[in-house]
Every structure is written in C-alpha cells, then in structure tokens.
Design a protein around this motif. Sequence first.
Motif, short mmCIF file in Angstrom:
data_model
loop_
_atom_site.label_atom_id
_atom_site.label_comp_id
_atom_site.label_asym_id
_atom_site.label_seq_id
_atom_site.Cartn_x
_atom_site.Cartn_y
_atom_site.Cartn_z
N LEU A 51 0.83 -1.21 0.00
CA LEU A 51 0.00 0.00 0.00
C LEU A 51 0.86 1.26 0.00
CD1 LEU A 51 -2.88 -0.98 2.43
CD2 LEU A 51 -2.96 -0.79 -0.06
N PHE A 52 1.92 1.25 0.79
CA PHE A 52 2.82 2.41 0.80
C PHE A 52 3.46 2.62 -0.56
CE2 PHE A 52 3.19 1.68 5.54
CZ PHE A 52 2.47 2.81 5.86
N VAL A 53 3.84 1.54 -1.21
CA VAL A 53 4.46 1.65 -2.53
C VAL A 53 3.46 2.22 -3.52
CG1 VAL A 53 5.40 0.31 -4.46
CG2 VAL A 53 6.17 -0.15 -2.12
N PHE A 54 2.21 1.75 -3.49
CA PHE A 54 1.20 2.26 -4.41
C PHE A 54 0.93 3.75 -4.17
CE2 PHE A 54 -0.63 -2.25 -4.56
CZ PHE A 54 0.17 -2.58 -5.64
N VAL A 55 0.88 4.16 -2.93
CA VAL A 55 0.66 5.58 -2.63
C VAL A 55 1.81 6.42 -3.16
CG1 VAL A 55 0.53 7.26 -0.74
CG2 VAL A 55 -0.85 5.19 -0.66
N LEU A 56 3.03 5.95 -2.97
CA LEU A 56 4.19 6.68 -3.49
C LEU A 56 4.18 6.76 -5.02
CD1 LEU A 56 7.03 5.36 -1.17
CD2 LEU A 56 6.04 7.65 -1.21
N ILE A 57 3.80 5.67 -5.67
CA ILE A 57 3.72 5.67 -7.13
C ILE A 57 2.65 6.64 -7.61
CG2 ILE A 57 3.08 4.27 -9.14
CD1 ILE A 57 4.50 1.92 -7.75
N PHE A 58 1.48 6.61 -6.98
CA PHE A 58 0.40 7.54 -7.36
C PHE A 58 0.85 8.98 -7.20
CE2 PHE A 58 -3.21 4.40 -6.15
CZ PHE A 58 -2.97 3.69 -7.31
N LYS A 59 1.54 9.24 -6.10
CA LYS A 59 1.97 10.61 -5.83
C LYS A 59 3.05 11.04 -6.83
CE LYS A 59 3.87 13.55 -2.24
NZ LYS A 59 4.44 13.61 -0.91
N TYR A 60 4.02 10.18 -7.07
CA TYR A 60 5.13 10.56 -7.94
C TYR A 60 4.66 10.78 -9.39
CZ TYR A 60 9.56 10.80 -10.29
OH TYR A 60 10.60 11.23 -11.05
N PHE A 61 3.86 9.85 -9.90
CA PHE A 61 3.42 9.94 -11.29
C PHE A 61 2.14 10.76 -11.45
CE2 PHE A 61 6.09 6.09 -11.53
CZ PHE A 61 6.93 6.49 -12.55
N LYS A 62 1.64 11.29 -10.33
CA LYS A 62 0.43 12.13 -10.35
C LYS A 62 -0.71 11.45 -11.09
CE LYS A 62 3.01 16.37 -9.87
NZ LYS A 62 4.26 16.64 -10.48
N VAL A 63 -1.01 10.22 -10.67
CA VAL A 63 -2.09 9.46 -11.29
C VAL A 63 -3.42 10.11 -10.91
CG1 VAL A 63 -3.23 7.20 -11.39
CG2 VAL A 63 -0.74 7.34 -11.17
N PRO A 64 -4.22 10.49 -11.90
CA PRO A 64 -5.51 11.11 -11.59
C PRO A 64 -6.40 10.15 -10.79
CG PRO A 64 -4.98 11.39 -13.91
CD PRO A 64 -3.97 10.45 -13.34
#
Length: 136
Positions: free
Chosen positions: A41-54
């Motif tokens: 979950l932490f990895v997914f949150v970081l990926i969403f934040k870094y790549f600015k996934v809408p």
Amino acid sequence: MLIVCAAVAFGVGVGFKDGVCKATEFFSGYLLEQSLSVDNLFVFVLIFKYFKVPLMYQVRVLSYGIAGAIIFRLTLILLGTVTLQRFEAVNLFLAAILLYSSFKLFSSEEDDTDLSDNFVVKTCQKFIPFTGLWYY
C-alpha cells in the motif's frame, strides 16, 4: 478486526491439532503476509503521488498493481526458496545488497530526479497508456 480474530482462532486450532510448531509457522506466515500487504500500500501511494495518477484512474492502476504484486510475489517466493535451498552463499550476497541499499537510503539526500529518460519508464510508455501529467 473480525478477520484478525478468525486468523487467531484458526492458529489456536492448528496449535491444538498439530502442535505449537505448526501454529508458530502459521502465525509467522500470517504476520509476514500482513506486513507485505501494508508495504504494498505504501508503494502504491508513493507511485500515485510521484506519477500524479488522476483519481479516476487510481482504481484501475491499483487493480493492475495488486495483480502484478501477486504474480511477482509468487514467482519470487518460489525462485527464492529454490535458490536459497541450493546455494547458501546467496544469503551472504543478499545480506550485502540489503546493507548497501539501506546505507544508500539513509545517506542520500532527497532530490527530484527526472525519470523521463529512464529505460523502464520508456518501455512502460510503449505498452501502458499514460496522461503525461507526471512530467510537469
């Protein structure tokens, strides 16, 4: 909370039926899987934040991420088990990688690295549609 209680009850049942050793194995595996789930979950949150996934695409990306995590985890567990059983020197090599990675993690300063020329990013762009928002 109900799921945790069910897991504890199951573990206690295993302990009564097959002994303390089997119950300890169950609880160790259960705790390992729970910690890996939180880590994902932490990895997914970081990926969403870094790549600015809408927000509208996060459910789809998360579904692909969960499926990928299951497939890759199963593959790595099976390959890792076989490798560690056959070659005990691999433990020392993996320990060295872990120590090096942790040293680099705690000794490096944060920086905003531009990943637009990264090989992995370019390869993924060929197969996965993206919005291009993370470039800004």
